[in-house]
Design a protein around this motif. Structure first.
Motif, PDB file in Angstrom:
ATOM      1  N   GLU A  48     -14.827   5.497  12.220  1.00  0.00           N
ATOM      2  CA  GLU A  48     -14.011   5.826  11.066  1.00  0.00           C
ATOM      3  C   GLU A  48     -12.641   6.256  11.563  1.00  0.00           C
ATOM      4  O   GLU A  48     -12.501   7.257  12.249  1.00  0.00           O
ATOM      5  CB  GLU A  48     -14.679   6.928  10.247  1.00  0.00           C
ATOM      6  N   LYS A  49     -11.642   5.439  11.252  1.00  0.00           N
ATOM      7  CA  LYS A  49     -10.312   5.615  11.831  1.00  0.00           C
ATOM      8  C   LYS A  49      -9.334   6.134  10.788  1.00  0.00           C
ATOM      9  O   LYS A  49      -9.361   5.704   9.649  1.00  0.00           O
ATOM     10  CB  LYS A  49      -9.846   4.243  12.337  1.00  0.00           C
ATOM     11  N   GLN A  50      -8.465   7.014  11.224  1.00  0.00           N
ATOM     12  CA  GLN A  50      -7.386   7.444  10.325  1.00  0.00           C
ATOM     13  C   GLN A  50      -6.071   7.142  11.002  1.00  0.00           C
ATOM     14  O   GLN A  50      -5.808   7.619  12.094  1.00  0.00           O
ATOM     15  CB  GLN A  50      -7.482   8.944  10.070  1.00  0.00           C
ATOM     16  N   ARG A  51      -5.241   6.303  10.353  1.00  0.00           N
ATOM     17  CA  ARG A  51      -3.929   5.998  10.917  1.00  0.00           C
ATOM     18  C   ARG A  51      -2.927   6.968  10.295  1.00  0.00           C
ATOM     19  O   ARG A  51      -2.953   7.198   9.089  1.00  0.00           O
ATOM     20  CB  ARG A  51      -3.548   4.543  10.611  1.00  0.00           C
ATOM     21  N   VAL A  52      -2.055   7.552  11.103  1.00  0.00           N
ATOM     22  CA  VAL A  52      -1.108   8.546  10.597  1.00  0.00           C
ATOM     23  C   VAL A  52       0.152   7.841  10.129  1.00  0.00           C
ATOM     24  O   VAL A  52       0.888   7.270  10.926  1.00  0.00           O
ATOM     25  CB  VAL A  52      -0.765   9.570  11.705  1.00  0.00           C
ATOM     26  N   ALA A  53       0.379   7.853   8.811  1.00  0.00           N
ATOM     27  CA  ALA A  53       1.547   7.218   8.196  1.00  0.00           C
ATOM     28  C   ALA A  53       1.736   5.810   8.757  1.00  0.00           C
ATOM     29  O   ALA A  53       0.791   5.050   8.869  1.00  0.00           O
ATOM     30  CB  ALA A  53       2.777   8.086   8.412  1.00  0.00           C
ATOM     31  N   ASN A  54       2.986   5.449   9.159  1.00  0.00           N
ATOM     32  CA  ASN A  54       3.229   4.111   9.696  1.00  0.00           C
ATOM     33  C   ASN A  54       3.217   4.108  11.216  1.00  0.00           C
ATOM     34  O   ASN A  54       3.587   3.126  11.843  1.00  0.00           O
ATOM     35  CB  ASN A  54       4.589   3.582   9.214  1.00  0.00           C
ATOM     36  N   ALA A  55       2.826   5.220  11.821  1.00  0.00           N
ATOM     37  CA  ALA A  55       2.894   5.328  13.280  1.00  0.00           C
ATOM     38  C   ALA A  55       1.887   4.409  13.938  1.00  0.00           C
ATOM     39  O   ALA A  55       0.837   4.107  13.375  1.00  0.00           O
ATOM     40  CB  ALA A  55       2.612   6.769  13.687  1.00  0.00           C
ATOM     41  N   ASP A  56       2.218   3.938  15.145  1.00  0.00           N
ATOM     42  CA  ASP A  56       1.302   3.086  15.895  1.00  0.00           C
ATOM     43  C   ASP A  56       0.118   3.911  16.391  1.00  0.00           C
ATOM     44  O   ASP A  56      -0.971   3.416  16.584  1.00  0.00           O
ATOM     45  CB  ASP A  56       2.014   2.452  17.095  1.00  0.00           C
ATOM     46  N   SER A  57       0.366   5.234  16.641  1.00  0.00           N
ATOM     47  CA  SER A  57      -0.714   6.065  17.176  1.00  0.00           C
ATOM     48  C   SER A  57      -1.704   6.385  16.066  1.00  0.00           C
ATOM     49  O   SER A  57      -1.339   6.545  14.914  1.00  0.00           O
ATOM     50  CB  SER A  57      -0.149   7.360  17.741  1.00  0.00           C
ATOM     51  N   ILE A  58      -2.980   6.472  16.411  1.00  0.00           N
ATOM     52  CA  ILE A  58      -3.988   6.698  15.390  1.00  0.00           C
ATOM     53  C   ILE A  58      -4.893   7.851  15.787  1.00  0.00           C
ATOM     54  O   ILE A  58      -4.906   8.275  16.935  1.00  0.00           O
ATOM     55  CB  ILE A  58      -4.826   5.433  15.140  1.00  0.00           C
ATOM     56  N   MET A  59      -5.684   8.344  14.833  1.00  0.00           N
ATOM     57  CA  MET A  59      -6.630   9.413  15.074  1.00  0.00           C
ATOM     58  C   MET A  59      -8.018   8.875  14.777  1.00  0.00           C
ATOM     59  O   MET A  59      -8.216   8.261  13.735  1.00  0.00           O
ATOM     60  CB  MET A  59      -6.349  10.537  14.083  1.00  0.00           C
ATOM     61  N   GLU A  60      -8.933   9.055  15.659  1.00  0.00           N
ATOM     62  CA  GLU A  60     -10.293   8.567  15.429  1.00  0.00           C
ATOM     63  C   GLU A  60     -11.159   9.768  15.095  1.00  0.00           C
ATOM     64  O   GLU A  60     -10.951  10.845  15.609  1.00  0.00           O
ATOM     65  CB  GLU A  60     -10.773   7.910  16.721  1.00  0.00           C
ATOM     66  N   SER A  61     -12.129   9.608  14.215  1.00  0.00           N
ATOM     67  CA  SER A  61     -12.946  10.779  13.941  1.00  0.00           C
ATOM     68  C   SER A  61     -14.429  10.583  14.253  1.00  0.00           C
ATOM     69  O   SER A  61     -14.895  11.098  15.252  1.00  0.00           O
ATOM     70  CB  SER A  61     -12.745  11.263  12.511  1.00  0.00           C
ATOM     71  N   ILE A  62     -15.161   9.801  13.472  1.00  0.00           N
ATOM     72  CA  ILE A  62     -16.614   9.774  13.677  1.00  0.00           C
ATOM     73  C   ILE A  62     -17.146   8.345  13.840  1.00  0.00           C
ATOM     74  O   ILE A  62     -16.447   7.379  13.541  1.00  0.00           O
ATOM     75  CB  ILE A  62     -17.366  10.441  12.513  1.00  0.00           C
ATOM     76  N   ILE A  63     -18.395   8.286  14.310  1.00  0.00           N
ATOM     77  CA  ILE A  63     -19.087   6.991  14.402  1.00  0.00           C
ATOM     78  C   ILE A  63     -20.200   6.972  13.353  1.00  0.00           C
ATOM     79  O   ILE A  63     -21.002   7.905  13.281  1.00  0.00           O
ATOM     80  CB  ILE A  63     -19.712   6.805  15.806  1.00  0.00           C
ATOM     81  N   ILE A  64     -20.215   5.916  12.565  1.00  0.00           N
ATOM     82  CA  ILE A  64     -21.309   5.732  11.611  1.00  0.00           C
ATOM     83  C   ILE A  64     -22.283   4.749  12.268  1.00  0.00           C
ATOM     84  O   ILE A  64     -21.885   3.620  12.598  1.00  0.00           O
ATOM     85  CB  ILE A  64     -20.778   5.152  10.277  1.00  0.00           C
ATOM     86  N   GLY A  65     -23.508   5.195  12.508  1.00  0.00           N
ATOM     87  CA  GLY A  65     -24.489   4.332  13.180  1.00  0.00           C
ATOM     88  C   GLY A  65     -24.981   4.978  14.459  1.00  0.00           C
ATOM     89  O   GLY A  65     -24.399   5.964  14.932  1.00  0.00           O
ATOM     90  N   GLU A  66     -26.010   4.399  15.041  1.00  0.00           N
ATOM     91  CA  GLU A  66     -26.677   4.974  16.211  1.00  0.00           C
ATOM     92  C   GLU A  66     -26.185   4.284  17.488  1.00  0.00           C
ATOM     93  O   GLU A  66     -26.374   3.081  17.664  1.00  0.00           O
ATOM     94  CB  GLU A  66     -28.202   4.775  16.041  1.00  0.00           C
ATOM     95  N   VAL A  67     -25.521   5.042  18.361  1.00  0.00           N
ATOM     96  CA  VAL A  67     -24.994   4.432  19.588  1.00  0.00           C
ATOM     97  C   VAL A  67     -25.518   5.127  20.845  1.00  0.00           C
ATOM     98  O   VAL A  67     -25.310   4.640  21.961  1.00  0.00           O
ATOM     99  CB  VAL A  67     -23.438   4.442  19.614  1.00  0.00           C
ATOM    100  N   SER A  68     -26.183   6.240  20.674  1.00  0.00           N
ATOM    101  CA  SER A  68     -26.616   7.045  21.808  1.00  0.00           C
ATOM    102  C   SER A  68     -27.534   6.252  22.745  1.00  0.00           C
ATOM    103  O   SER A  68     -28.480   5.595  22.296  1.00  0.00           O
ATOM    104  CB  SER A  68     -27.342   8.288  21.265  1.00  0.00           C
TER     105      SER A  68
ATOM    106  N   ASP B 163       0.802  -1.217   0.000  1.00  0.00           N
ATOM    107  CA  ASP B 163       0.000   0.000   0.000  1.00  0.00           C
ATOM    108  C   ASP B 163       0.834   1.267   0.000  1.00  0.00           C
ATOM    109  O   ASP B 163       0.324   2.370   0.101  1.00  0.00           O
ATOM    110  CB  ASP B 163      -0.989  -0.005   1.178  1.00  0.00           C
ATOM    111  N   GLN B 164       2.165   1.097  -0.079  1.00  0.00           N
ATOM    112  CA  GLN B 164       3.074   2.228  -0.228  1.00  0.00           C
ATOM    113  C   GLN B 164       4.190   1.749  -1.144  1.00  0.00           C
ATOM    114  O   GLN B 164       4.431   0.540  -1.225  1.00  0.00           O
ATOM    115  CB  GLN B 164       3.731   2.611   1.108  1.00  0.00           C
ATOM    116  N   PRO B 165       4.899   2.662  -1.798  1.00  0.00           N
ATOM    117  CA  PRO B 165       6.004   2.215  -2.648  1.00  0.00           C
ATOM    118  C   PRO B 165       7.096   1.535  -1.817  1.00  0.00           C
ATOM    119  O   PRO B 165       7.340   1.920  -0.679  1.00  0.00           O
ATOM    120  CB  PRO B 165       6.549   3.512  -3.270  1.00  0.00           C
ATOM    121  N   ARG B 166       7.721   0.547  -2.376  1.00  0.00           N
ATOM    122  CA  ARG B 166       8.904  -0.114  -1.821  1.00  0.00           C
ATOM    123  C   ARG B 166       8.690  -0.697  -0.423  1.00  0.00           C
ATOM    124  O   ARG B 166       9.529  -0.542   0.453  1.00  0.00           O
ATOM    125  CB  ARG B 166      10.112   0.859  -1.817  1.00  0.00           C
TER     126      ARG B 166
END
Ligand code: R5P
Length: 317
Positions: A194-214, A104-107
């Motif tokens: 919906e998760k966004q992983r930053v480059a190859n770092a172990d730490s990640i950024m989370e943004s939104i929930i799709i679906g009803e959880v309230s 998923d990345q060059p080389r």
């Protein structure tokens, strides 16, 4: 009538307790096999009993130290092959490098494929595993692969709720299938973080929930917990979106570094994990419930040895 002679189970050093529990399920003794390292760091294996013509199962999850345990498995396969075992099944409850399954990345390498090639070249005839990171890893092997799933057993503690006020949540879109399968068993809706992983770092950024959880309790499901970052950020965003009590269920407790402490502080009501990997006392938390895959693997081994359907195992579950 089994197509192969006597069934034999051996273990490397990765998780002898699991191999012993599998043998207890099967009602047989664990095979005797010497596995150690010389002072020069070279691994040595000697099977201490006759396995000529036998149906041999080698139990070795790819636990840490990952590279040592892969090498140990390869050497065990080679030893069994040269001892004239009739058939060799590599029982790999946890398949490390599973996340390296695409370019998923060059080389960059596809290490999950490389490890599959090594296992085959060493002489394994079959593979038995539990919950690959991605099902398509099966296709990296040109030998039969039986992939079991821990989803039904991890769902069991929630069965009595009958779906009541519960939502099953995936930690990312890649986990949708797992969440859907769990939700189908428990008769609940699903939500997806919906998760966004930053480059190859172990730490990640989370943004939104799709679906009803309230105002619902949430059961977060994942294939593995490694640093704990994904699970905790999913729990946080679920809370932001109004979820009540949060439960976690994962197949593989990699639990590296501070993950046990992170999970202890996460506020998870209960955290279910299987023993595909060893989970020593020092990694256990009050909320953790370790469920054993030994009966699942033992039954699959029984079925493979006797030429019975492994898929039917899940129909019965
Ligand atoms: C990722 O795609 C996996 O399904 C898991 O979510 C991930 O391996 C967990 O890693 P960590 O605990 O380090 O966030």
């Amino acid at each position: 009538m089994p197509a192969f002679d006597e069934l034999k189970v051996f273990t490397g050093k990765a998780h002898p307790k699991l191999a012993q529990d599998i043998c207890s399920y099967l009602g047989i003794g664990l095979g005797v096999c010497e596995v150690f390292k010389f002072k020069n760091d070279n691994t040595f294996v000697r099977v201490r009993e006759n396995i000529r013509g036998r149906d041999v199962f080698l139990v070795q999850p790819i636990a840490a130290p990952v590279n040592d345990n892969i090498m140990e498995l390869l050497i065990m396969i080679d030893a069994a092959k040269r001892a004239s075992a009739e058939r060799i099944t590599a029982v790999i409850p946890y398949y490390a490098y599973g996340r390296s399954d695409k370019k998923d990345q060059p080389r960059v390498p596809i290490t999950a494929r490389l490890v599959a090639n090594l296992i085959e070249v060493a002489g394994a005839d079959r593979v038995l595993t539990v919950d690959f990171h991605a099902g398509q890893i099966q296709g990296f092997f040109n030998i039969p692969v039986d992939e079991l799933t821990a989803i039904p057993m991890l769902s069991r503690p929630f069965a009595s709720r009958n779906g009541d006020n519960l939502v099953v949540a995936a930690t990312d879109t890649g986990g949708t299938r797992r969440a859907r399968d769990t939700a189908n068993i428990l008769n609940t809706p699903i939500a997806i973080a919906e998760k966004q992983r930053v480059a190859n770092a172990d730490s990640i950024m989370e943004s939104i929930i799709i679906g009803e959880v309230s105002d619902r309790d949430a059961l977060v499901v994942d294939d593995e917990i490694s640093t704990g970052g994904t699970m905790v950020s999913t729990m946080n965003v679920l809370r932001e979106f109004g979820a009540n009590d949060i439960y976690c269920a994962v197949t593989h407790g990699v639990l590296c570094g501070d993950a046990p402490a992170i999970m202890a502080e996460s506020g998870a009501k209960e955290f279910f994990v299987t023993d595909t990997l060893p989970i020593p006392e020092c990694k256990r938390t009050d909320a953790m419930r370790v469920m054993s895959v030994a009966p699942l693997l033992g039954e699959a081994i029984h079925r493979i040895h006797n030429g019975l359907s492994v898929g039917a195992l899940f129909d019965e579950v």
